[in-house]
Design a protein around this motif. Structure first.
Motif, PDB file in Angstrom:
ATOM      1  N   ASP A  97       0.838  -1.201   0.000  1.00  0.00           N
ATOM      2  CA  ASP A  97       0.000   0.000   0.000  1.00  0.00           C
ATOM      3  C   ASP A  97       0.874   1.253   0.000  1.00  0.00           C
ATOM      4  OD1 ASP A  97       0.961   0.278   2.617  1.00  0.00           O
ATOM      5  OD2 ASP A  97      -0.843  -0.585   3.507  1.00  0.00           O
ATOM      6  N   ASN A  98       0.231   2.410  -0.079  1.00  0.00           N
ATOM      7  CA  ASN A  98       0.966   3.676  -0.182  1.00  0.00           C
ATOM      8  C   ASN A  98       1.859   3.928   1.023  1.00  0.00           C
ATOM      9  OD1 ASN A  98       0.289   4.740  -2.715  1.00  0.00           O
ATOM     10  ND2 ASN A  98      -1.714   5.445  -1.978  1.00  0.00           N
ATOM     11  N   GLU A  99       1.388   3.570   2.208  1.00  0.00           N
ATOM     12  CA  GLU A  99       2.182   3.792   3.424  1.00  0.00           C
ATOM     13  C   GLU A  99       3.452   2.949   3.399  1.00  0.00           C
ATOM     14  OE1 GLU A  99       3.303   5.506   6.887  1.00  0.00           O
ATOM     15  OE2 GLU A  99       1.606   6.056   5.608  1.00  0.00           O
ATOM     16  N   TYR A 100       3.313   1.686   2.968  1.00  0.00           N
ATOM     17  CA  TYR A 100       4.487   0.813   2.887  1.00  0.00           C
ATOM     18  C   TYR A 100       5.470   1.338   1.843  1.00  0.00           C
ATOM     19  CZ  TYR A 100       7.353  -3.381   2.623  1.00  0.00           C
ATOM     20  OH  TYR A 100       8.429  -4.237   2.652  1.00  0.00           O
ATOM     21  N   ARG A 102       5.815   4.376   0.802  1.00  0.00           N
ATOM     22  CA  ARG A 102       6.416   5.636   1.259  1.00  0.00           C
ATOM     23  C   ARG A 102       7.613   5.383   2.173  1.00  0.00           C
ATOM     24  NH1 ARG A 102       1.977   7.603   2.757  1.00  0.00           N
ATOM     25  NH2 ARG A 102       1.418   8.492   0.755  1.00  0.00           N
ATOM     26  N   ASN A 103       7.567   4.318   2.946  1.00  0.00           N
ATOM     27  CA  ASN A 103       8.645   4.028   3.897  1.00  0.00           C
ATOM     28  C   ASN A 103       9.702   3.068   3.361  1.00  0.00           C
ATOM     29  OD1 ASN A 103       7.571   5.600   6.028  1.00  0.00           O
ATOM     30  ND2 ASN A 103       6.123   3.966   6.525  1.00  0.00           N
ATOM     31  N   TYR A 131       6.644   9.785  -3.816  1.00  0.00           N
ATOM     32  CA  TYR A 131       7.604   9.256  -2.831  1.00  0.00           C
ATOM     33  C   TYR A 131       8.902  10.052  -2.992  1.00  0.00           C
ATOM     34  CZ  TYR A 131       4.110   5.670  -3.612  1.00  0.00           C
ATOM     35  OH  TYR A 131       2.916   5.016  -3.789  1.00  0.00           O
ATOM     36  N   HIS A 393      14.720   5.898   5.509  1.00  0.00           N
ATOM     37  CA  HIS A 393      13.860   5.473   6.624  1.00  0.00           C
ATOM     38  C   HIS A 393      14.523   4.365   7.452  1.00  0.00           C
ATOM     39  CE1 HIS A 393      10.551   7.860   4.977  1.00  0.00           C
ATOM     40  NE2 HIS A 393      10.899   7.385   3.806  1.00  0.00           N
TER      41      HIS A 393
END
Length: 442
Positions: A97-100, A102-103, A131, A393
């Protein structure tokens, strides 16, 4: 699949179900372990000429960052917007997903096509908009091919050599009769003919090398064939000119070094550090080639006087200009430094970010340090730890970094033996996730 008979559709559904389960299990583990990933993308066409995009992922690993096939997606269009939308949808369907992303999405690697790495609206720029800290990497194998293209454009005589070699290819590629006659001549001379292809074309260097070697090995047979046909008298005159034999030997020596590097850059286990080492070694080899004759150039006099060449009366036709040896090698070296060693291929509308990322990639490698000026605590390097965390990250403990620097200084004669603390080692593993070549997708 059971012992009973299955229809084709049923068998396909069973295999598809098993494949999806295996795929879900693999990528679920990657997500659970919160591993960093690099996306490798290449365009292709199916047998029915439908455009598709091939997606591979390079995954963070303690020992070796594996490259695994992720998906093959059929495209509605071949624009950057359609490719980007298809790529994101495929990643989301795979559980990222987008959160994964992004990190953990740290890099994007592709060939140099404008639709992929265009500076204004390519797929890479669209990824960076979503990103911001992603590393955009232009495949080193494709950059190496651009070195050859630039050298051909800079030295016009190389283009004349290429045209002549392409004409040899055309004569035998388009006519089975010509090919059979050449094979008969080669049998009479006791030679083995290799398939002659194009030289310095869009394919990678190894293909050009094979084609040049095919002409080199079948030289007497080619001369005998061309001299027996009145319409090819010009081709025969070129082959009996010693300048052409010298040019062919020089091009083989150049292509041999580039092919050696190109094949090495295709290795799955290749890291940025190793790639840089290989490139510097190749540049050094070209510098040595500039000072001394190459392997094939030294064979010319022996080859020209051998029994296989007894029917060829070599002349030095000054109307045919030799390739400018020194200038050509200097141009290849200059283009390699510009195309392969430079970070210009990473630059986009955010040059400052690209320079910072390249600096962060190198600061954990003792080979890039000036050991004599390094002391503990090393403030200048420690300031980059926060930047590393922001981009990749991952937090590197200051104490771990100081331990690492002390260990390197104590083993300054052999920094590779220095013990690497856990958080520093993980940072090195993350850097190794950045793919240096899209050869896997090719």
């Amino acid at each position: 699949m059971g012992v009973g008979l299955h229809s084709r559709k049923t068998a396909v559904k069973i295999v598809d179900h098993i494949a999806k389960d295996i795929k879900n299990e693999i990528f679920t583990k990657i997500i659970e372990q919160n591993l960093k990933i690099c996306v490798i993308v290449d365009e292709a066409s199916t047998i029915s000429n439908k455009p598709v995009v091939i997606i591979f992922l390079k995954i963070e690993d303690s020992d070796l960052s594996p490259t695994i096939f992720f998906d093959l997606v059929e495209l509605e269009g071949q624009g950057a917007e359609q490719i980007y939308a298809s790529l994101l949808k495929s990643l989301h369907d795979g559980g990222f997903d987008n959160e994964y992303l992004r990190n953990n999405l740290i890099a994007f690697c592709s060939d140099g096509a404008s639709v992929m790495l265009g500076r204004n609206s390519g797929v890479g720029i669209r990824l960076r908009n979503d990103y911001p800290n992603i590393v955009l990497w232009h495949c080193l194998n494709h950059r190496l091919q651009l070195v050859l293209d630039d050298s051909v454009n800079d030295i016009k005589q190389v283009n004349h050599f290429k045209i002549f070699m392409d004409k040899i290819y055309t004569i035998f590629h388009q006519s089975n009769k010509n090919q059979m006659q050449l094979f008969k001549i080669s049998e009479e001379l006791g030679q083995q003919i290799l398939k002659i292809g194009r030289v310095l074309g869009p394919r990678w260097a190894a293909c050009s090398l094979r084609s040049a070697l095919a002409v080199w090995r079948s030289y007497p047979a080619l001369y005998k064939y061309f001299s027996s046909e009145a319409k090819y008298s010009g081709m025969a005159a070129c082959l009996c000119n010693k300048h052409f034999l010298e040019d062919l030997a020089l091009m083989i020596d150049i292509l041999q070094e580039i092919s050696l590097l190109s094949n090495a850059l295709q290795a799955r286990s290749l890291t940025l550090k190793k790639a840089e080492q290989l490139i510097k070694r190749t540049i050094k080899a070209f510098e040595m080639l500039k000072e001394n004759k190459g392997t094939y150039e030294t064979k010319i006099d022996v080859r020209a006087t051998s029994d296989a060449f007894k029917d060829i009366h070599f002349v030095e036709n000054n109307k045919v200009i030799n390739l400018p040896r020194q200038k050509l090698l200097e141009t290849v070296i200059e283009n390699m430094k510009k195309r392969v060693m430079s970070c210009d291929s990473l630059t986009s509308k955010n040059n400052e970010l690209d320079d910072k990322i390249h600096d962060l990639i190198n600061f954990l490698e003792p080979n890039s340090w000036n050991i004599e000026e390094v002391v503990v605590p090393w403030r200048a390097a420690e300031e980059k730890l926060r930047e590393f965390d922001k981009v990749f990250h991952h937090e590197i403990s200051i104490n771990d970094f100081r331990d690492y620097v002390e260990n390197v200084l104590q083993n300054s004669s052999n920094p590779a033996k220095a013990e690497v603390p856990q958080s520093v080692q993980k940072a090195k593993n993350i850097i190794n996730v950045i793919a240096v070549s899209s050869a896997e997708a090719e």
